[in-house]
Write a protein that holds these residues in place. Sequence first.
Motif, short mmCIF file in Angstrom:
data_model
loop_
_atom_site.label_atom_id
_atom_site.label_comp_id
_atom_site.label_asym_id
_atom_site.label_seq_id
_atom_site.Cartn_x
_atom_site.Cartn_y
_atom_site.Cartn_z
N SER A 56 2.06 5.90 -3.12
CA SER A 56 3.13 6.78 -3.54
C SER A 56 3.13 6.92 -5.06
O SER A 56 3.23 8.02 -5.60
N ALA A 57 3.01 5.78 -5.76
CA ALA A 57 2.97 5.81 -7.22
C ALA A 57 1.76 6.58 -7.72
O ALA A 57 1.86 7.38 -8.67
N LEU A 58 0.61 6.37 -7.09
CA LEU A 58 -0.61 7.05 -7.51
C LEU A 58 -0.51 8.56 -7.30
O LEU A 58 -0.87 9.35 -8.18
N SER A 59 -0.01 8.97 -6.15
CA SER A 59 0.12 10.39 -5.86
C SER A 59 1.10 11.07 -6.81
O SER A 59 0.84 12.17 -7.31
N GLN A 60 2.23 10.41 -7.09
CA GLN A 60 3.20 10.99 -8.01
C GLN A 60 2.64 11.06 -9.43
O GLN A 60 2.89 12.02 -10.17
N TYR A 61 1.86 10.05 -9.82
CA TYR A 61 1.24 10.08 -11.14
C TYR A 61 0.31 11.29 -11.24
O TYR A 61 0.34 12.04 -12.23
N LEU A 62 -0.51 11.51 -10.22
CA LEU A 62 -1.44 12.65 -10.23
C LEU A 62 -0.69 13.98 -10.18
O LEU A 62 -1.11 14.96 -10.82
N ALA A 75 -1.15 4.30 5.09
CA ALA A 75 -0.72 4.72 3.75
C ALA A 75 -1.72 5.69 3.13
O ALA A 75 -1.33 6.68 2.50
N PHE A 76 -3.02 5.43 3.32
CA PHE A 76 -4.03 6.29 2.74
C PHE A 76 -4.02 7.67 3.40
O PHE A 76 -4.21 8.69 2.72
N GLY A 85 5.53 -2.05 4.33
CA GLY A 85 4.88 -2.66 5.48
C GLY A 85 3.78 -1.80 6.08
O GLY A 85 3.24 -2.12 7.15
N LEU A 86 3.41 -0.70 5.41
CA LEU A 86 2.37 0.18 5.92
C LEU A 86 0.98 -0.43 5.70
O LEU A 86 0.73 -1.04 4.66
N SER A 87 0.10 -0.23 6.65
CA SER A 87 -1.28 -0.68 6.49
C SER A 87 -2.01 0.23 5.51
O SER A 87 -1.55 1.34 5.21
N PHE A 88 -3.16 -0.22 5.04
CA PHE A 88 -3.96 0.59 4.12
C PHE A 88 -4.29 1.94 4.76
O PHE A 88 -4.17 2.99 4.12
N GLY A 89 -4.72 1.93 6.02
CA GLY A 89 -5.14 3.16 6.69
C GLY A 89 -4.04 4.18 6.82
O GLY A 89 -4.22 5.36 6.52
N TRP A 110 0.81 -1.21 0.00
CA TRP A 110 0.00 0.00 0.00
C TRP A 110 0.85 1.26 0.00
O TRP A 110 0.47 2.28 -0.62
N GLY A 111 1.99 1.24 0.66
CA GLY A 111 2.87 2.40 0.65
C GLY A 111 3.35 2.71 -0.75
O GLY A 111 3.32 3.87 -1.20
N LEU A 112 3.78 1.68 -1.47
CA LEU A 112 4.25 1.85 -2.84
C LEU A 112 3.12 2.25 -3.77
O LEU A 112 3.26 3.14 -4.62
#
Length: 437
Positions: free
Chosen positions: A228-234, A292-293, A286-290, A223-225
Motif C-alpha cells: 500500500s505504501a509503495l503504490s501510494q508513493y508511486l 497483497a501483491f 495479515g495478508l500473504s505476499f501473494g 505485506w499489505g502495509l
Amino acid sequence: SKLLTHPLTEMIPACLADIPSCVTNTLTAGSSVVPTLDGAKFVMCFMAVALFLERVLPGKVECGPETATGHVPQYVDNAVAHCFIYTVLFYLGSNLGPCGPGREQLLPQLSLEDLSICDKYTPYNFGIMYSLFPQSLSFLNIFGIVFCVFLMYKGLHFPSTEDNGSSGSLVKDYLWGTELYPRVFGLDLKRFINCRFSMTFWQLAGFSFCYQSYAMHGNKLDWGLFFSALSQYLYLVKFFFWEMGYMRSIDIIVDRAGYEIQWGCLVWVPAVYTFHTRFLVQNPSGLSFGVAFAIFLLSIAGVVLNYAADRERDVFRATNGKCKVWGSDPRFIKAKYTIVDRKTGKETEKTSLLLASGFWGMARHFQYFFELTAAYSWCFLANPLENGVLVMLYAVFLTCLLVDRAKRDTEKCKLKYGKYYEEYCSLVPYKIVPGCW
C-alpha cells in the motif's frame, strides 16, 4: 479491538447502550490530543525543507490557464526534482541514513557514523511521522485555522491579482476564500500547501508507518502495509510528474484559497488520506505476499492508466490538437468563450479545444475511474474483512469528492462554453463510468 475494527456491529451498539459514557470518553480522547513542541518542530521543519526546495530547484517556467480577468499564473516546474530530493533528504536525516546506528542503517556501506559530522547531529527515527502524528496533526489544525484567517484578510486588503473579492458573508469568505491565486514574496501559497506540503507528507507517511510497524512487530514486514505504501508513493511520483496538470485543474482555477481547500490540504489530507496505512501499524493486515501483491498490481494498473489519461489530454493541449490519439486524428470541439477586463469592461474572445477521443471520448472524467481503482486497492490492502469498514474511509471519501468534482466541472464548463459544451456532452455523454454514468 473489535470496537475499533467493527464500528457497525460493535462500536455503535456499545455506544448506544451507554450514551453518556460514550460521549464523555469520546470528548476525553479528543481533548487529550494536543500540539506539542516536538510536533510543531517537525511540521515546521517539514515545511521549511519544502520551501527551500521550492525556492532553489531550477525548472522551466510554465503557465496556468488565463483567468476571467486576464491573469496568467506562472510556475517554476520543479516538482519531480522536489519529489525525489525530498525523499532522499528524509532518508538521510533518519536513523536509516548514514549517521544512524550501524545496525539500523539501510545502506551500512555508506555509513558516516564515525565521522565528526555525525557527532553534531542526532538522526530522527524513520517512523517519526507515526510517533508524532497526533501532536503534529493537532498543531496543523490550529495552524490551518489561523492561516485561513490570514488568507481571508489578505484577499480582501492585499490581493495578489484581480481574481479576488468578498461574497458579502464573512463566514463564506472564510470557508470559500477571497482570492484565487494568493502569493507572498512570490511564493504561490496554493501550490505550496496543496502540493509541496500536503502531497509530500502523504507520499512519505506510508513508508514511515511501514517502518514503525516493522519495528513494533518484531521486525516482521506487513505485506499489505508495504505494498500500500509503495503504490501510494508511486502514485504521488506520478502526481509530481503531472503537477502542472493539477495546476490547471478545478482545485486551482476555480476554488479559491480558503478553509475548504487549504485547511483540507493541511489537516484533512494527512489525517484521512493516510488513515488506511496508519491503521495497519497497530492492526496488521495479515495478508500473504501473494494476495497483497495481486492487489498491488491492480492499484498500479489504476495509477498507470490515470496518468495515461491525463497525459493524453496534456499532449493534445500542448500540440493544439495536432497529434494522434490512439493512432487516429483526434475528435474535438473548438469552443469559444469570452473574458472581460474588470477595469475597462473590454471583452476578448478566446478558444479552447475539448478532446472527445481516446480516454476522453469514453467519459468526460474517465481518469477518475482509474484513480478510484487505485484508491479502493489501497484500502483493500488494509484487509477490511479483518479490520472492518473504517479502513475504507479514504476510498469512500474520494468517491464522493470526485463525483462532486465532476458535477462542478460540468457546471463550470456549461457556464464558460455554453452551446459548445452541450455539443461536447452529446459526443461524450458519460461523466466517469462509460456506459453507466
